[in-house]
Write a protein that holds these residues in place. Structure first.
Motif, PDB file in Angstrom:
ATOM      1  N   LYS A   1      13.399 -29.081 -17.217  1.00 61.62           N
ATOM      2  CA  LYS A   1      13.039 -29.239 -15.803  1.00 61.62           C
ATOM      3  C   LYS A   1      13.512 -28.035 -14.987  1.00 61.62           C
ATOM      4  O   LYS A   1      12.763 -27.467 -14.188  1.00 61.62           O
ATOM      5  N   VAL A   2      14.767 -27.643 -15.208  1.00 59.83           N
ATOM      6  CA  VAL A   2      15.329 -26.509 -14.473  1.00 59.83           C
ATOM      7  C   VAL A   2      14.603 -25.211 -14.828  1.00 59.83           C
ATOM      8  O   VAL A   2      14.326 -24.382 -13.957  1.00 59.83           O
ATOM      9  N   ALA A   3      14.275 -25.037 -16.114  1.00 60.72           N
ATOM     10  CA  ALA A   3      13.605 -23.810 -16.554  1.00 60.72           C
ATOM     11  C   ALA A   3      12.235 -23.648 -15.900  1.00 60.72           C
ATOM     12  O   ALA A   3      11.877 -22.557 -15.429  1.00 60.72           O
ATOM     13  N   VAL A   4      11.464 -24.730 -15.856  1.00 60.76           N
ATOM     14  CA  VAL A   4      10.123 -24.667 -15.257  1.00 60.76           C
ATOM     15  C   VAL A   4      10.219 -24.398 -13.755  1.00 60.76           C
ATOM     16  O   VAL A   4       9.518 -23.531 -13.214  1.00 60.76           O
ATOM     17  N   ALA A   5      11.108 -25.127 -13.079  1.00 58.10           N
ATOM     18  CA  ALA A   5      11.263 -24.946 -11.639  1.00 58.10           C
ATOM     19  C   ALA A   5      11.799 -23.554 -11.310  1.00 58.10           C
ATOM     20  O   ALA A   5      11.368 -22.928 -10.332  1.00 58.10           O
ATOM     21  N   THR A   6      12.710 -23.062 -12.141  1.00 60.79           N
ATOM     22  CA  THR A   6      13.282 -21.734 -11.910  1.00 60.79           C
ATOM     23  C   THR A   6      12.234 -20.644 -12.082  1.00 60.79           C
ATOM     24  O   THR A   6      12.168 -19.693 -11.280  1.00 60.79           O
ATOM     25  N   ALA A   7      11.413 -20.761 -13.114  1.00 59.55           N
ATOM     26  CA  ALA A   7      10.358 -19.771 -13.337  1.00 59.55           C
ATOM     27  C   ALA A   7       9.398 -19.731 -12.149  1.00 59.55           C
ATOM     28  O   ALA A   7       8.989 -18.649 -11.690  1.00 59.55           O
ATOM     29  N   LEU A   8       9.052 -20.902 -11.629  1.00 59.66           N
ATOM     30  CA  LEU A   8       8.158 -20.974 -10.474  1.00 59.66           C
ATOM     31  C   LEU A   8       8.823 -20.359  -9.237  1.00 59.66           C
ATOM     32  O   LEU A   8       8.193 -19.585  -8.499  1.00 59.66           O
ATOM     33  N   CYS A   9      10.094 -20.690  -9.031  1.00 59.28           N
ATOM     34  CA  CYS A   9      10.821 -20.129  -7.886  1.00 59.28           C
ATOM     35  C   CYS A   9      10.949 -18.616  -7.989  1.00 59.28           C
ATOM     36  O   CYS A   9      10.867 -17.906  -6.978  1.00 59.28           O
ATOM     37  N   LEU A  10      11.152 -18.121  -9.204  1.00 52.30           N
ATOM     38  CA  LEU A  10      11.312 -16.690  -9.395  1.00 52.30           C
ATOM     39  C   LEU A  10      10.030 -15.939  -9.035  1.00 52.30           C
ATOM     40  O   LEU A  10      10.073 -14.908  -8.352  1.00 52.30           O
ATOM     41  N   VAL A  11       8.894 -16.465  -9.486  1.00 55.75           N
ATOM     42  CA  VAL A  11       7.605 -15.836  -9.167  1.00 55.75           C
ATOM     43  C   VAL A  11       7.373 -15.846  -7.655  1.00 55.75           C
ATOM     44  O   VAL A  11       7.025 -14.822  -7.050  1.00 55.75           O
ATOM     45  N   VAL A  12       7.581 -17.008  -7.037  1.00 53.19           N
ATOM     46  CA  VAL A  12       7.378 -17.133  -5.589  1.00 53.19           C
ATOM     47  C   VAL A  12       8.389 -16.277  -4.832  1.00 53.19           C
ATOM     48  O   VAL A  12       8.050 -15.587  -3.859  1.00 53.19           O
ATOM     49  N   GLY A  13       9.656 -16.303  -5.292  1.00 48.82           N
ATOM     50  CA  GLY A  13      10.707 -15.564  -4.610  1.00 48.82           C
ATOM     51  C   GLY A  13      10.493 -14.066  -4.644  1.00 48.82           C
ATOM     52  O   GLY A  13      10.637 -13.380  -3.619  1.00 48.82           O
ATOM     53  N   ILE A  14      10.144 -13.528  -5.805  1.00 47.24           N
ATOM     54  CA  ILE A  14       9.922 -12.082  -5.925  1.00 47.24           C
ATOM     55  C   ILE A  14       8.712 -11.652  -5.094  1.00 47.24           C
ATOM     56  O   ILE A  14       8.760 -10.642  -4.373  1.00 47.24           O
ATOM     57  N   ALA A  15       7.625 -12.422  -5.177  1.00 45.40           N
ATOM     58  CA  ALA A  15       6.425 -12.095  -4.397  1.00 45.40           C
ATOM     59  C   ALA A  15       6.730 -12.141  -2.900  1.00 45.40           C
ATOM     60  O   ALA A  15       6.331 -11.237  -2.137  1.00 45.40           O
ATOM     61  N   THR A  16       7.444 -13.178  -2.477  1.00 45.11           N
ATOM     62  CA  THR A  16       7.813 -13.309  -1.062  1.00 45.11           C
ATOM     63  C   THR A  16       8.684 -12.148  -0.617  1.00 45.11           C
ATOM     64  O   THR A  16       8.517 -11.605   0.480  1.00 45.11           O
ATOM     65  N   SER A  17       9.605 -11.749  -1.468  1.00 49.91           N
ATOM     66  CA  SER A  17      10.532 -10.669  -1.139  1.00 49.91           C
ATOM     67  C   SER A  17       9.802  -9.348  -0.907  1.00 49.91           C
ATOM     68  O   SER A  17      10.083  -8.628   0.061  1.00 49.91           O
ATOM     69  N   PHE A  18       8.852  -9.037  -1.771  1.00 47.39           N
ATOM     70  CA  PHE A  18       8.104  -7.789  -1.605  1.00 47.39           C
ATOM     71  C   PHE A  18       7.223  -7.831  -0.354  1.00 47.39           C
ATOM     72  O   PHE A  18       7.160  -6.852   0.404  1.00 47.39           O
ATOM     73  N   VAL A  19       6.550  -8.957  -0.127  1.00 44.24           N
ATOM     74  CA  VAL A  19       5.705  -9.087   1.069  1.00 44.24           C
ATOM     75  C   VAL A  19       6.561  -8.990   2.326  1.00 44.24           C
ATOM     76  O   VAL A  19       6.203  -8.299   3.298  1.00 44.24           O
ATOM     77  N   THR A  20       7.699  -9.673   2.311  1.00 44.32           N
ATOM     78  CA  THR A  20       8.614  -9.648   3.449  1.00 44.32           C
ATOM     79  C   THR A  20       9.085  -8.231   3.744  1.00 44.32           C
ATOM     80  O   THR A  20       9.128  -7.803   4.908  1.00 44.32           O
ATOM     81  N   PHE A  21       9.431  -7.502   2.697  1.00 44.68           N
ATOM     82  CA  PHE A  21       9.916  -6.130   2.888  1.00 44.68           C
ATOM     83  C   PHE A  21       8.844  -5.241   3.510  1.00 44.68           C
ATOM     84  O   PHE A  21       9.089  -4.572   4.523  1.00 44.68           O
ATOM     85  N   PHE A  22       7.668  -5.222   2.924  1.00 44.67           N
ATOM     86  CA  PHE A  22       6.632  -4.294   3.400  1.00 44.67           C
ATOM     87  C   PHE A  22       6.149  -4.647   4.807  1.00 44.67           C
ATOM     88  O   PHE A  22       5.944  -3.748   5.636  1.00 44.67           O
ATOM     89  N   LEU A  23       5.991  -5.919   5.103  1.00 49.18           N
ATOM     90  CA  LEU A  23       5.560  -6.306   6.449  1.00 49.18           C
ATOM     91  C   LEU A  23       6.677  -6.073   7.467  1.00 49.18           C
ATOM     92  O   LEU A  23       6.421  -5.667   8.604  1.00 49.18           O
ATOM     93  N   GLY A  24       7.913  -6.335   7.045  1.00 49.97           N
ATOM     94  CA  GLY A  24       9.046  -6.082   7.930  1.00 49.97           C
ATOM     95  C   GLY A  24       9.182  -4.610   8.267  1.00 49.97           C
ATOM     96  O   GLY A  24       9.431  -4.242   9.425  1.00 49.97           O
ATOM     97  N   GLN A  25       8.991  -3.754   7.265  1.00 47.21           N
ATOM     98  CA  GLN A  25       9.086  -2.308   7.508  1.00 47.21           C
ATOM     99  C   GLN A  25       7.948  -1.830   8.403  1.00 47.21           C
ATOM    100  O   GLN A  25       8.116  -0.893   9.196  1.00 47.21           O
ATOM    101  N   ALA A  26       6.796  -2.464   8.275  1.00 48.37           N
ATOM    102  CA  ALA A  26       5.671  -2.113   9.146  1.00 48.37           C
ATOM    103  C   ALA A  26       6.016  -2.395  10.612  1.00 48.37           C
ATOM    104  O   ALA A  26       5.636  -1.648  11.513  1.00 48.37           O
ATOM    105  N   MET A  27       6.770  -3.462  10.854  1.00 48.08           N
ATOM    106  CA  MET A  27       7.194  -3.809  12.205  1.00 48.08           C
ATOM    107  C   MET A  27       8.234  -2.827  12.746  1.00 48.08           C
ATOM    108  O   MET A  27       8.330  -2.623  13.953  1.00 48.08           O
TER     109      MET A  27
END
Length: 256
Positions: free
Chosen positions: A108-134
């Motif tokens: 259960k933890v492995a599946v949820a962690t893998a999903l969080c990691l994908v979402v977290g990394i994608a969110t982090s990159f989007v957040t960085f680039f849009l934040g820098q644009a601001m």
């Protein structure tokens, strides 16, 4: 039930529950939107900062300002992944199908962690680039020293927050009790301990304060923290491991 079958089962459970999907989506939206807003406000206020504050201005860290609120959704996700089965009574069926509790929990933890990691990394990159644009001409580049580490670290931080919440939820079993402890801990107790001079040396070793160090590129002049970005993330990982171990021990010893 074989390990691969358990993992498939856990994946089906997560994606079939609307609340878990919505919480991850909310984590993305809140983190990105608030990061952009704080970055825009920081750009407008930069000229009003003192000389010392301007020298310690961290454009990368500013873009991750939304993480402090986005982690709220990751906490809820981590709690729901584990405690939904307890609140519905499905935990008895699950443990009957998967009597090996270590296999059940860590699949259960492995599946949820893998999903969080994908979402977290994608969110982090989007957040960085849009934040820098601001930030305009105050922005940092992904190729600058320490920036890529901070961006990847932002995704790791959000993943570890969710994992910590899974461990706590496994120990407590109740979604209301888990959220009733985790929310004040991260949004009240941690901030108080970290900002009061008498307790700040204790607060810096709490999971969120230690882990967030990974997103910092420019170290403030008055920062005397005895560990660096990776040291802080290691401290957070120890908290996560302790919570998951505690959850496993209690899951193994007690009835469903």
């Amino acid at each position: 039930m074989a390990g691969t079958q358990v993992i498939r089962s856990e994946w089906t459970k997560i994606r079939s529950v609307a609340s878990t999907v919505w919480t991850l989506g909310l984590a993305v939206v809140v983190t990105v939107a608030l990061g952009m807003l704080i970055a825009a406000l920081s750009k407008n206020d930069f000229d009003n900062l003192s000389r010392q504050d301007q020298l310690s201005f961290d454009p990368t860290y500013i873009s991750f300002a939304g993480t402090s609120l986005g982690q709220l959704a990751m906490i809820v996700f981590g709690v729901l992944v584990v405690s939904n089965e307890y609140s519905t009574g499905m935990i008895r069926t699950s443990l009957a199908a998967v009597p090996k509790r270590a296999t059940f929990l860590f699949s259960k933890v492995a599946v949820a962690t893998a999903l969080c990691l994908v979402v977290g990394i994608a969110t982090s990159f989007v957040t960085f680039f849009l934040g820098q644009a601001m930030l305009g001409d105050l922005k940092a580049s992904i190729g600058d020293p320490g920036v890529l580490r901070a961006v990847i670290g932002g995704g790791l931080y959000m993943t570890l927050i969710a994992m910590f919440s899974m461990g706590v939820a496994t120990m407590l079993r109740s979604p209301m009790l888990s959220l009733g402890i985790l929310m004040p801990f991260f949004f009240l107790i941690s901030n108080i301990l970290g900002n009061v001079s008498a307790t700040e040396k204790i607060g810096r070793y709490l999971p969120d304060q230690a882990g967030s160090k990974i997103m910092q590129v420019v170290t403030p002049v008055d920062d005397d923290t005895p560990y660096g970005p990776w040291g802080g993330l290691t401290i957070m990982a120890i908290w996560v491991a302790a919570s998951l171990l505690g959850g496993y021990i209690l899951l193994k010893r007690r009835d469903a």
